[in-house]
Design a protein around this motif. Structure first.
Motif, PDB file in Angstrom:
ATOM      1  N   THR A   1      11.762  23.845  99.913  1.00  0.00           N
ATOM      2  CA  THR A   1      13.181  23.912  99.613  1.00  0.00           C
ATOM      3  C   THR A   1      13.534  25.303  99.097  1.00  0.00           C
ATOM      4  OG1 THR A   1      13.166  21.577  98.979  1.00  0.00           O
ATOM      5  CG2 THR A   1      15.066  22.888  98.280  1.00  0.00           C
ATOM      6  N   GLY A   2      14.543  25.917  99.706  1.00  0.00           N
ATOM      7  CA  GLY A   2      14.976  27.239  99.268  1.00  0.00           C
ATOM      8  C   GLY A   2      14.234  28.390  99.907  1.00  0.00           C
ATOM      9  N   GLN A   3      13.253  28.127 100.782  1.00  0.00           N
ATOM     10  CA  GLN A   3      12.554  29.220 101.459  1.00  0.00           C
ATOM     11  C   GLN A   3      13.495  29.881 102.457  1.00  0.00           C
ATOM     12  OE1 GLN A   3       8.578  28.326 102.660  1.00  0.00           O
ATOM     13  NE2 GLN A   3       8.510  29.908 104.240  1.00  0.00           N
ATOM     14  N   ARG A   4      13.439  31.180 102.573  1.00  0.00           N
ATOM     15  CA  ARG A   4      14.359  31.899 103.448  1.00  0.00           C
ATOM     16  C   ARG A   4      14.056  31.620 104.913  1.00  0.00           C
ATOM     17  NH1 ARG A   4      15.081  37.768 100.298  1.00  0.00           N
ATOM     18  NH2 ARG A   4      16.174  36.884  98.492  1.00  0.00           N
ATOM     19  N   VAL A   5      15.124  31.340 105.656  1.00  0.00           N
ATOM     20  CA  VAL A   5      14.959  31.056 107.081  1.00  0.00           C
ATOM     21  C   VAL A   5      15.659  32.089 107.958  1.00  0.00           C
ATOM     22  CG1 VAL A   5      14.692  28.586 106.673  1.00  0.00           C
ATOM     23  CG2 VAL A   5      16.960  29.499 107.161  1.00  0.00           C
ATOM     24  N   GLY A   6      16.448  32.989 107.362  1.00  0.00           N
ATOM     25  CA  GLY A   6      17.116  34.007 108.162  1.00  0.00           C
ATOM     26  C   GLY A   6      18.271  34.636 107.419  1.00  0.00           C
ATOM     27  N   ILE A   7      19.034  35.431 108.155  1.00  0.00           N
ATOM     28  CA  ILE A   7      20.206  36.112 107.612  1.00  0.00           C
ATOM     29  C   ILE A   7      21.431  35.637 108.375  1.00  0.00           C
ATOM     30  CG2 ILE A   7      21.310  38.356 107.231  1.00  0.00           C
ATOM     31  CD1 ILE A   7      18.523  39.592 107.167  1.00  0.00           C
TER      32      ILE A   7
ATOM     33  N   GLY B   1      16.187  19.403  92.247  1.00  0.00           N
ATOM     34  CA  GLY B   1      16.057  18.349  93.243  1.00  0.00           C
ATOM     35  C   GLY B   1      15.435  18.824  94.545  1.00  0.00           C
ATOM     36  N   GLN B   2      15.352  17.897  95.500  1.00  0.00           N
ATOM     37  CA  GLN B   2      14.714  18.176  96.783  1.00  0.00           C
ATOM     38  C   GLN B   2      15.667  18.809  97.782  1.00  0.00           C
ATOM     39  OE1 GLN B   2      13.100  14.374  97.956  1.00  0.00           O
ATOM     40  NE2 GLN B   2      11.324  14.575  96.625  1.00  0.00           N
ATOM     41  N   TRP B   3      16.979  18.788  97.502  1.00  0.00           N
ATOM     42  CA  TRP B   3      17.968  19.373  98.404  1.00  0.00           C
ATOM     43  C   TRP B   3      18.804  20.397  97.666  1.00  0.00           C
ATOM     44  CZ3 TRP B   3      18.613  18.359 103.648  1.00  0.00           C
ATOM     45  CH2 TRP B   3      17.798  17.344 104.168  1.00  0.00           C
ATOM     46  N   ARG B   4      19.299  21.389  98.407  1.00  0.00           N
ATOM     47  CA  ARG B   4      20.114  22.450  97.839  1.00  0.00           C
ATOM     48  C   ARG B   4      21.010  22.998  98.950  1.00  0.00           C
ATOM     49  NH1 ARG B   4      18.465  27.335  95.842  1.00  0.00           N
ATOM     50  NH2 ARG B   4      20.362  28.040  96.903  1.00  0.00           N
ATOM     51  N   PRO B   5      22.094  23.723  98.599  1.00  0.00           N
ATOM     52  CA  PRO B   5      22.893  24.384  99.635  1.00  0.00           C
ATOM     53  C   PRO B   5      22.065  25.437 100.367  1.00  0.00           C
ATOM     54  CG  PRO B   5      24.097  24.260  97.573  1.00  0.00           C
ATOM     55  CD  PRO B   5      22.686  23.859  97.266  1.00  0.00           C
ATOM     56  N   PRO B   6      22.439  25.778 101.595  1.00  0.00           N
ATOM     57  CA  PRO B   6      21.639  26.722 102.376  1.00  0.00           C
ATOM     58  C   PRO B   6      21.891  28.191 102.035  1.00  0.00           C
ATOM     59  CG  PRO B   6      23.435  25.893 103.715  1.00  0.00           C
ATOM     60  CD  PRO B   6      23.497  25.150 102.420  1.00  0.00           C
ATOM     61  N   PHE B   7      22.604  28.472 100.957  1.00  0.00           N
ATOM     62  CA  PHE B   7      22.776  29.831 100.441  1.00  0.00           C
ATOM     63  C   PHE B   7      22.397  29.854  98.967  1.00  0.00           C
ATOM     64  CE2 PHE B   7      26.230  30.194 103.770  1.00  0.00           C
ATOM     65  CZ  PHE B   7      25.639  31.211 104.492  1.00  0.00           C
ATOM     66  N   GLU B   8      21.959  31.028  98.475  1.00  0.00           N
ATOM     67  CA  GLU B   8      21.851  31.244  97.038  1.00  0.00           C
ATOM     68  C   GLU B   8      23.144  31.835  96.494  1.00  0.00           C
ATOM     69  OE1 GLU B   8      18.454  33.700  96.344  1.00  0.00           O
ATOM     70  OE2 GLU B   8      17.018  32.167  96.994  1.00  0.00           O
ATOM     71  N   SER B   9      23.851  32.595  97.314  1.00  0.00           N
ATOM     72  CA  SER B   9      25.100  33.208  96.899  1.00  0.00           C
ATOM     73  C   SER B   9      26.241  32.206  96.987  1.00  0.00           C
ATOM     74  CB  SER B   9      25.406  34.409  97.803  1.00  0.00           C
ATOM     75  OG  SER B   9      25.588  33.963  99.148  1.00  0.00           O
TER      76      SER B   9
ATOM     77  N   ALA C   1      29.682  26.941  95.190  1.00  0.00           N
ATOM     78  CA  ALA C   1      29.147  27.617  94.011  1.00  0.00           C
ATOM     79  C   ALA C   1      27.797  28.252  94.320  1.00  0.00           C
ATOM     80  CB  ALA C   1      28.996  26.628  92.862  1.00  0.00           C
ATOM     81  N   ALA C   2      27.524  29.382  93.678  1.00  0.00           N
ATOM     82  CA  ALA C   2      26.214  30.020  93.806  1.00  0.00           C
ATOM     83  C   ALA C   2      25.155  29.145  93.142  1.00  0.00           C
ATOM     84  CB  ALA C   2      26.232  31.400  93.163  1.00  0.00           C
ATOM     85  N   VAL C   3      24.015  29.000  93.789  1.00  0.00           N
ATOM     86  CA  VAL C   3      22.903  28.208  93.270  1.00  0.00           C
ATOM     87  C   VAL C   3      21.669  29.104  93.256  1.00  0.00           C
ATOM     88  CG1 VAL C   3      21.418  26.211  93.644  1.00  0.00           C
ATOM     89  CG2 VAL C   3      23.874  26.046  94.105  1.00  0.00           C
ATOM     90  N   GLY C   4      20.991  29.159  92.145  1.00  0.00           N
ATOM     91  CA  GLY C   4      19.866  30.067  91.983  1.00  0.00           C
ATOM     92  C   GLY C   4      18.707  29.769  92.920  1.00  0.00           C
ATOM     93  N   PRO C   5      17.734  30.656  92.983  1.00  0.00           N
ATOM     94  CA  PRO C   5      16.578  30.452  93.871  1.00  0.00           C
ATOM     95  C   PRO C   5      15.800  29.197  93.506  1.00  0.00           C
ATOM     96  CG  PRO C   5      16.674  32.723  93.056  1.00  0.00           C
ATOM     97  CD  PRO C   5      17.665  31.936  92.270  1.00  0.00           C
ATOM     98  N   SER C   6      15.252  28.565  94.529  1.00  0.00           N
ATOM     99  CA  SER C   6      14.345  27.433  94.308  1.00  0.00           C
ATOM    100  C   SER C   6      12.931  27.969  94.163  1.00  0.00           C
ATOM    101  CB  SER C   6      14.404  26.457  95.482  1.00  0.00           C
ATOM    102  OG  SER C   6      15.702  25.924  95.639  1.00  0.00           O
ATOM    103  N   THR C   7      12.142  27.266  93.405  1.00  0.00           N
ATOM    104  CA  THR C   7      10.739  27.652  93.249  1.00  0.00           C
ATOM    105  C   THR C   7       9.871  26.784  94.150  1.00  0.00           C
ATOM    106  OG1 THR C   7      10.530  26.135  91.380  1.00  0.00           O
ATOM    107  CG2 THR C   7      11.066  28.423  90.887  1.00  0.00           C
ATOM    108  N   PRO C   8       8.739  27.298  94.599  1.00  0.00           N
ATOM    109  CA  PRO C   8       7.839  26.458  95.393  1.00  0.00           C
ATOM    110  C   PRO C   8       7.469  25.205  94.633  1.00  0.00           C
ATOM    111  CG  PRO C   8       7.140  28.750  95.448  1.00  0.00           C
ATOM    112  CD  PRO C   8       8.219  28.656  94.414  1.00  0.00           C
TER     113      PRO C   8
END
Length: 520
Positions: free
Chosen positions: A144-150, A50-58, A189-196
């Motif tokens: 969606t899923g692009q890294r924005v920081g730590i 989908g177009q939205w995801r949690p802001p963590f992969e872990s 829950a952990a959610v895997g990486p998003s693809t471009p």
């Protein structure tokens, strides 16, 4: 326009009461809450869809919610305009919850290092207290899923966490219901990486209806290998490749996987002599196996073991029946079922990748399935009412394969998100949801004993030997459903009567489970 069904009305339906009596009874009687049990998770992490995801992969935990609270540093009551999330372990990568344009990046006083993303339509997300933002610039487009920081503790913070905000029209919203409505519940829950973003998923042509538009790449070959070490992949004859492609599209698996089997077995029909064990045809079926899984691939009304089209389509049918859609382990397990040798599995995967690899339509989670847990207390009436209320509130939305809301769903994203509304993280696809229930998160019930809130499953576009559709029982007395039915009907109240005679039709009851149950 969405139709919102009140929780009391739904609860009255669950109790078998007339609508007029629902509110009266609900006001004087509250169903007993059964004991909560911890959810049994499948192996792996949830896929990003989908177009939205949690802001963590872990995996992560929620430590502070949206609303007025006593500020731990300034010692006064203030609006906490977001939700605080802590990655597990702390210090994880923070990713964009949806695609958009960076509207601000840098220091924001009490928020410390902050990134702000404009998603259009007046919706903005903010990511505060970052240890360091990613090298982003104002005006940059992010996916969606692009890294924005730590995750960090900069600004007014008492420990490492992400303060995550959602604004619409300039006003802060509670991120928890917003993300739930958009098919990305903040469940921890952990959610895997998003693809471009891409124009469409690679691999097989996706059907218009089915269990969910997600998939996973064919696993890489491992060791040991045998025949592929000395026998390189041959060019596939055009007529045979057309049959591989036709069967791959029909059964939603990469044609290259069928080509890998065809190369390993008979070099695409060049060596079709009956094997010493009695296997026959271009895909080398044992007659007893073909009697069970053989299908008519060319539409002549016959399923013949030596017919090229029938043999290739039957191989696809057998892979589906053997669980090829159930993640990487499912692919390996299905190939092992085809020929009980680990070198064989790796040979086929080697050839499949040589022909281009591809995407398997299915859930990357591995849910082993089982008999279910009939001793598990069923999900409480009140939670059923909440779950059905969410599903019914989507009445009138569109059906689009692979979508997660808020205005379009497919069958399994609707049921997954409705379960998330009561704190339960389920897999993404219909087959995986059924297997997840069978792992011990629910139990099967006879069709005649169905109750509102039960889930029904049946075979559809993936053939008669696997589950391709899921929905909720709404009223068992009339066989009424609430479901994302298909592109023509969309989301609404329909009937599951038409599927009762399918090769697979099952009713499952959700247990009273929770991702984070209260301690006893």
């Amino acid at each position: 326009m969405k139709v919102l069904v009140g929780a009391l009305l739904v609860l009255g339906l669950f109790l078998g009461l007339p609508v007029s009596a629902a509110v009266i009874v609900a006001s004087v009687a509250t169903p007993a809450v059964a004991e909560e049990h911890r959810t049994l998770a499948c192996e792996g992490v949830l896929p990003a869809t989908g177009q939205w995801r949690p802001p963590f992969e872990s995996a992560y935990t929620q430590t502070s919610q949206f609303g007025n609270r006593f500020h731990p540093i300034h010692k006064e009551w203030r609006l906490h305009a977001g939700t605080d999330l802590v990655s597990q372990p702390p210090g994880g990568q923070v990713v964009a919850a949806s695609g958009g344009t960076v509207s601000a990046v840098g220091w924001s006083g009490g928020g410390g290092n902050t990134v702000t993303i404009d998603h259009g339509g007046g919706v903005v997300t903010r990511y505060l207290h970052l240890a360091a933002p990613s090298p982003l610039s104002t005006g940059q487009v992010v996916h969606t899923g692009q890294r924005v920081g730590i995750e960090g503790s900069t600004g007014d913070s008492t420990g490492s966490h992400l303060h995550f905000e959602v604004h619409q029209g300039g006003q802060p919203l509670d991120p928890v219901p917003f993300m739930l409505e958009h098919g990305a519940p903040l469940s921890g829950a952990a959610v895997g990486p998003s693809t471009p973003p891409v124009e469409e998923l690679p691999g097989p042509g996706l059907p218009e209806d089915g269990e969910g538009g997600i998939g996973f790449e064919l696993p890489e070959p491992g060791q040991p290998r045998r025949d592929s070490l000395t026998n390189p992949p041959r060019q596939v004859p055009p007529a045979v490749q057309a049959l591989y492609a036709e069967a791959g599209q029909k059964y939603a698996i990469p044609w290259t996987l069928l080509a890998g089997i065809g190369m390993e077995e008979t070099a695409h029909g060049a060596n079709t002599a009956t094997s010493s064990a009695g296997a026959r045809g271009p895909m080398q079926f044992m007659p007893a196996t073909f009697a069970t899984y053989g299908v008519d691939g060319d539409g002549d009304g016959l399923a013949q073991i030596d017919n090229d089209a029938d043999s290739i389509h039957s191989a696809a049918n057998y892979l589906i029946a053997s669980g090829v859609n159930n993640g990487e382990q499912g692919v390996r397990g299905a190939l092992f079922a085809y020929n009980h040798a680990h070198w064989y599995v790796n040979d086929v995967l080697f050839y499949a990748h040589a022909y281009g690899g591809g995407l398997v339509l299915g859930d990357p989670l591995h849910c082993p399935g089982g008999p279910g847990n009939p001793d598990l207390p069923p999900v409480s009436d009140e939670r059923v009412a909440t779950m059905l209320e969410f599903a019914a509130a989507q009445n009138g939305d569109a059906y689009i394969l692979g979508t997660n809301g808020p205005d379009a769903w497919d069958c399994s994203s609707l049921t997954q998100t409705a379960m998330a509304a009561i704190g339960i993280t389920a897999p993404r696809t219909a087959q995986a949801q059924r297997d997840w229930l069978a792992t011990g998160n629910g139990f099967r019930v006879p069709v005649q004993d169905a109750q509102p809130g039960d889930l029904f499953f049946f075979d559809s576009y993936l053939g008669p030997l696997t589950i391709g559709h899921v929905g909720f029982v709404w009223d068992p007395t009339t066989l009424a459903s609430i479901e994302a039915a298909n592109p023509t009907k969309g989301v609404g109240h329909f009937s599951y009567e038409h599927a009762l005679d399918n090769n697979i039709f099952e009713i499952w009851r959700l247990g009273n489970i929770n991702d984070n149950p209260k301690p006893n």
